[in-house]
Design a protein around this motif. Structure first.
Motif, PDB file in Angstrom:
ATOM      1  N   CYS A 114       0.809  -1.221   0.000  1.00  0.00           N
ATOM      2  CA  CYS A 114       0.000   0.000   0.000  1.00  0.00           C
ATOM      3  C   CYS A 114       0.849   1.280   0.000  1.00  0.00           C
ATOM      4  O   CYS A 114       0.573   2.207  -0.775  1.00  0.00           O
ATOM      5  CB  CYS A 114      -0.960  -0.011   1.185  1.00  0.00           C
ATOM      6  N   PRO A 115       1.901   1.394   0.842  1.00  0.00           N
ATOM      7  CA  PRO A 115       2.717   2.622   0.809  1.00  0.00           C
ATOM      8  C   PRO A 115       3.381   2.864  -0.538  1.00  0.00           C
ATOM      9  O   PRO A 115       3.413   3.997  -1.036  1.00  0.00           O
ATOM     10  CB  PRO A 115       3.764   2.371   1.905  1.00  0.00           C
ATOM     11  N   GLN A 116       3.917   1.804  -1.134  1.00  0.00           N
ATOM     12  CA  GLN A 116       4.575   1.950  -2.429  1.00  0.00           C
ATOM     13  C   GLN A 116       3.578   2.383  -3.512  1.00  0.00           C
ATOM     14  O   GLN A 116       3.914   3.162  -4.411  1.00  0.00           O
ATOM     15  CB  GLN A 116       5.235   0.625  -2.832  1.00  0.00           C
ATOM     16  N   ILE A 117       2.346   1.885  -3.418  1.00  0.00           N
ATOM     17  CA  ILE A 117       1.320   2.258  -4.387  1.00  0.00           C
ATOM     18  C   ILE A 117       1.030   3.755  -4.313  1.00  0.00           C
ATOM     19  O   ILE A 117       0.941   4.443  -5.334  1.00  0.00           O
ATOM     20  CB  ILE A 117       0.034   1.448  -4.136  1.00  0.00           C
ATOM     21  N   LEU A 118       0.900   4.286  -3.104  1.00  0.00           N
ATOM     22  CA  LEU A 118       0.611   5.709  -2.933  1.00  0.00           C
ATOM     23  C   LEU A 118       1.763   6.581  -3.412  1.00  0.00           C
ATOM     24  O   LEU A 118       1.547   7.648  -4.007  1.00  0.00           O
ATOM     25  CB  LEU A 118       0.274   6.009  -1.474  1.00  0.00           C
ATOM     26  N   HIS A 119       2.987   6.151  -3.162  1.00  0.00           N
ATOM     27  CA  HIS A 119       4.148   6.918  -3.654  1.00  0.00           C
ATOM     28  C   HIS A 119       4.199   6.876  -5.180  1.00  0.00           C
ATOM     29  O   HIS A 119       4.543   7.884  -5.821  1.00  0.00           O
ATOM     30  CB  HIS A 119       5.437   6.346  -3.062  1.00  0.00           C
ATOM     31  N   MET A 120       3.832   5.759  -5.761  1.00  0.00           N
ATOM     32  CA  MET A 120       3.812   5.641  -7.217  1.00  0.00           C
ATOM     33  C   MET A 120       2.791   6.596  -7.824  1.00  0.00           C
ATOM     34  O   MET A 120       2.982   7.112  -8.931  1.00  0.00           O
ATOM     35  CB  MET A 120       3.489   4.204  -7.614  1.00  0.00           C
ATOM     36  N   LEU A 121       1.704   6.844  -7.094  1.00  0.00           N
ATOM     37  CA  LEU A 121       0.660   7.752  -7.570  1.00  0.00           C
ATOM     38  C   LEU A 121       0.981   9.222  -7.315  1.00  0.00           C
ATOM     39  O   LEU A 121       0.172  10.096  -7.629  1.00  0.00           O
ATOM     40  CB  LEU A 121      -0.676   7.410  -6.898  1.00  0.00           C
ATOM     41  N   SER A 122       2.147   9.488  -6.737  1.00  0.00           N
ATOM     42  CA  SER A 122       2.579  10.867  -6.453  1.00  0.00           C
ATOM     43  C   SER A 122       1.591  11.606  -5.553  1.00  0.00           C
ATOM     44  O   SER A 122       1.286  12.785  -5.761  1.00  0.00           O
ATOM     45  CB  SER A 122       2.766  11.665  -7.765  1.00  0.00           C
ATOM     46  N   VAL A 123       1.067  10.904  -4.551  1.00  0.00           N
ATOM     47  CA  VAL A 123       0.123  11.521  -3.618  1.00  0.00           C
ATOM     48  C   VAL A 123       0.844  12.606  -2.819  1.00  0.00           C
ATOM     49  O   VAL A 123       1.900  12.353  -2.231  1.00  0.00           O
ATOM     50  CB  VAL A 123      -0.462  10.462  -2.661  1.00  0.00           C
ATOM     51  N   PRO A 124       0.309  13.828  -2.799  1.00  0.00           N
ATOM     52  CA  PRO A 124       0.967  14.931  -2.062  1.00  0.00           C
ATOM     53  C   PRO A 124       1.144  14.607  -0.581  1.00  0.00           C
ATOM     54  O   PRO A 124       0.311  13.929   0.027  1.00  0.00           O
ATOM     55  CB  PRO A 124      -0.005  16.108  -2.252  1.00  0.00           C
TER      56      PRO A 124
END
Length: 450
Positions: A114-124
């Motif tokens: 889950c953390p890697q997915i959010l970083h991949m999406l460039s979440v602010p």
């Protein structure tokens, strides 16, 4: 109650089937809208951005789950239409085994990464913590999502779209109260919205299971039916996995688009989220009529009636395109007022972004009627692998627009990415659908579906 679509007026049968499915889809989107509205109005625009920042990955993963379950229902509908009930019941059991396997694998993988997915999406960074809490809970609830979607798929395969709707309606009402309780009373924030959604989905799935066990003798599985079957597993996978991948491949393009949009800042993330919620709501009729036409064609394929398949395509297409034209006008002229469901008047820049996104999309909404009907008919006839390529074309189109034009044209490029994907996919899937109908007709005439 099961319903055969192999006799009677095609349009009437499809509309009767689609109506409860449509209401169910609208209710499902309603409680998604209520989630977003409560979050946006009570917790603020940044909280709304947190909930919406991962919508594309949710579409990818949950879309794979829903697509797979829809695909598993195609052989079940075919054997039901052919009157081969023992074979149908064995496929129901093997489909359940495959669905359980998908639930275990995806829940574990998505929760861990889950953390890697959010970083991949460039979440602010300013919305990351709330986005993580919300997405993790959604991932942990995937088994309940799969439970409802598989059981509702097999019920629809035998012509019962009313029962899944009734249970979904109940869970949607419950979700409203759970939202208010978790967010307003317990003050769980964005996590509370996710908990409310998953709880509601769990209840609808459990109710479907109880109904099938108590009331649906047609789907009762004796000991003879509860056996793993290599041929059944193979056919189910050949339908379910490509259909699931079609949803996921489409979502990859949406992920690239959302990542590009996230890089534009929280204002555009909030505007995009509000616009997406309205878009998803107005897409429900496309999904309902598409599913109805797919089940209709599957049953008539089993019954060896190619003329009815062609009638189903033509009549379903007319309904879907007509709706697309009307819905497009609503998006063009009422996008800003509708966006105020999620965002207060004081956030004028967010409202402007959402209204622009909806207005640009409205001009091409009719194309979704062509895309959904031809793709679902292609799947319903058993050519799910061919249908996957329509998802590939959507992915490529969204990716090209997002990577090639957002840097120059900013949010304007985001506003035209979906339409580019729809038109590109139509150019492939429409002639492909016609080809598949001709191929299925030749197979029926040659006795291939004995």
């Amino acid at each position: 109650m099961s319903t055969s679509m192999t006799k009677g007026n095609p349009l009437k049968l499809m509309l009767q089937f689609a109506f409860p499915l449509l209401i169910g889809n609208l209710l499902q989107q309603t409680y998604n809208i209520i989630d977003a509205a409560i979050v946006g109005q009570i917790l603020g625009a940044k909280a709304l951005a947190s909930v919406g920042a991962s919508s594309s990955i949710q579409f990818l993963v949950l879309g794979f789950c829903m697509g797979s379950c829809t695909g598993f229902g195609v052989p079940i509908a075919k054997y039901f239409g052919a009157g081969k009930l023992d074979q149908m019941r064995n496929y129901v059991f093997n489909g359940a085994l495959l669905t359980a396997g998908i639930a275990v694998i995806l829940t574990a993988l998505c929760s861990v990464f889950c953390p890697q997915i959010l970083h991949m999406l460039s979440v602010p960074e300013d919305i990351y913590d709330n986005a993580y809490a919300y997405l993790l809970i959604i991932f942990l609830g995937m088994p309940f999502t799969l439970l409802y979607n598989y059981l509702s798929s097999i019920l629809r395969s035998v012509g019962d779209s009313r029962t899944p709707f009734m249970f979904l309606a109940l869970s949607a009402i419950l979700n409203i109260f759970l939202d208010l309780f978790c967010i307003v009373v317990l003050k769980w924030g964005c996590a509370g919205a996710a908990i409310a959604t998953i709880t509601a989905q769990a209840i609808s799935g459990i109710l479907c299971l109880v109904f099938i066990a108590k009331k649906m003798n047609l789907l009762w599985l004796s000991k003879a039916h509860r056996a793993a079957n290599k041929d059944a597993v193979s056919e189910l996978l050949m339908m379910g996995i490509p259909t699931g991948l079609q949803f996921s491949i489409t979502a990859i393009g949406s992920m690239v688009m959302q990542s590009a949009n996230n890089g534009l800042g929280s204002v555009y993330v909030s505007g995009f989220t509000a616009g997406m919620k309205i878009k998803q709501f107005t897409m429900c009729p496309f999904d309902a009529i598409g599913t109805a036409v797919s089940v209709f064609c599957s049953q008539n394929l089993g019954a060896k009636q190619p003329d009815r398949i062609r009638k189903g395509l033509k009549q379903g297409m007319a309904v879907a395109v007509g709706y697309g034209l009307l819905a497009g006008l609503v998006l063009i002229f009422a996008g800003r007022p509708l966006s105020m469901i999620f965002v207060s008047k004081s956030s004028a820049d967010v409202l402007d972004a959402s209204a622009k996104y909806l207005r640009c999309m409205g001009y091409f909404y009719w194309s979704l009627g062509i895309l959904n009907i031809t793709r679902m008919v292609t799947q319903g006839l058993g050519y799910s692998t061919r249908a996957v390529f329509s998802g590939v074309t959507e992915m490529l189109a969204r990716t090209i627009v997002s990577l090639g034009f957002v840097g120059t044209f900013g949010f304007t490029a985001i506003c035209y990415a979906d339409q580019t994907a729809w038109i590109t996919a139509c150019l492939y899937i429409a002639p492909t659908c016609v080809f598949c109908i001709k191929k299925a007709t030749k197979s029926i005439m040659a006795g291939a579906y004995e």
